[in-house]
Write a protein that holds these residues in place. Structure first.
Motif, PDB file in Angstrom:
ATOM      1  N   UNK A 266     -21.521 -21.104 125.634  1.00 48.67           N
ATOM      2  CA  UNK A 266     -21.333 -19.871 124.871  1.00 48.67           C
ATOM      3  C   UNK A 266     -20.289 -18.949 125.496  1.00 48.67           C
ATOM      4  N   UNK A 267     -20.308 -18.824 126.819  1.00 49.53           N
ATOM      5  CA  UNK A 267     -19.357 -17.938 127.489  1.00 49.53           C
ATOM      6  C   UNK A 267     -17.920 -18.419 127.293  1.00 49.53           C
ATOM      7  N   UNK A 268     -17.714 -19.707 127.333  1.00 50.76           N
ATOM      8  CA  UNK A 268     -16.371 -20.269 127.164  1.00 50.76           C
ATOM      9  C   UNK A 268     -15.917 -20.116 125.710  1.00 50.76           C
ATOM     10  N   UNK A 269     -16.775 -20.525 124.785  1.00 48.23           N
ATOM     11  CA  UNK A 269     -16.438 -20.419 123.364  1.00 48.23           C
ATOM     12  C   UNK A 269     -16.173 -18.963 122.987  1.00 48.23           C
ATOM     13  N   UNK A 270     -17.011 -18.061 123.484  1.00 45.32           N
ATOM     14  CA  UNK A 270     -16.841 -16.642 123.184  1.00 45.32           C
ATOM     15  C   UNK A 270     -15.558 -16.070 123.750  1.00 45.32           C
ATOM     16  N   UNK A 271     -15.203 -16.489 124.951  1.00 44.14           N
ATOM     17  CA  UNK A 271     -13.968 -15.993 125.572  1.00 44.14           C
ATOM     18  C   UNK A 271     -12.750 -16.415 124.756  1.00 44.14           C
TER      19      UNK A 271
END
Length: 112
Positions: free
Chosen positions: A40-45
């Motif tokens: 999620x953190x990667x996709x969101x970034x």
């Protein structure tokens, strides 16, 4: 290898610094999302970086154009996590476009 040590933190750094080039699966952005796009953190970034910046004209049109770009990424890529990210991004961008389209219509009615 550097990203692999702390993917949530370091992929976000790459998202901010790397070109948002998804023309083929060999680009840095495609490789990072292709490997870590399920986080999620990667996709969101990457999503945050894709929607940031300036444009002219209606916001709804801008979001719809970005959604079309995400659609083309999803159709072209062979990387499953990149494809999922692009599909999710297109869906969210279309929600944003619809929300802003309604707001734009309300603003037009107020001006009339």
């Amino acid at each position: 290898a550097w990203v692999a040590e702390k993917p949530d933190e370091r992929a976000a750094i790459v998202a901010r610094l790397a070109s948002k080039d998804f023309e083929d699966d060999a680009t840095i952005a495609a490789q990072i999302l292709g490997t870590y796009g399920g986080r999620e953190a990667v996709a969101g970034a990457f999503f945050a970086e894709c929607v940031s910046g300036s444009w002219s004209g209606p916001a709804s049109t801008h979001w719809e154009q970005l959604a079309e770009t995400a659609d083309s990424i999803a159709k072209r890529t062979k990387l499953p996590k990149l494809r999922r990210w692009a599909i999710d991004a297109a869906r969210e961008l279309r929600r944003m476009a619809e929300r802003d389209r309604l707001r734009e219509e309300e603003d037009d009615l107020r001006r009339d």
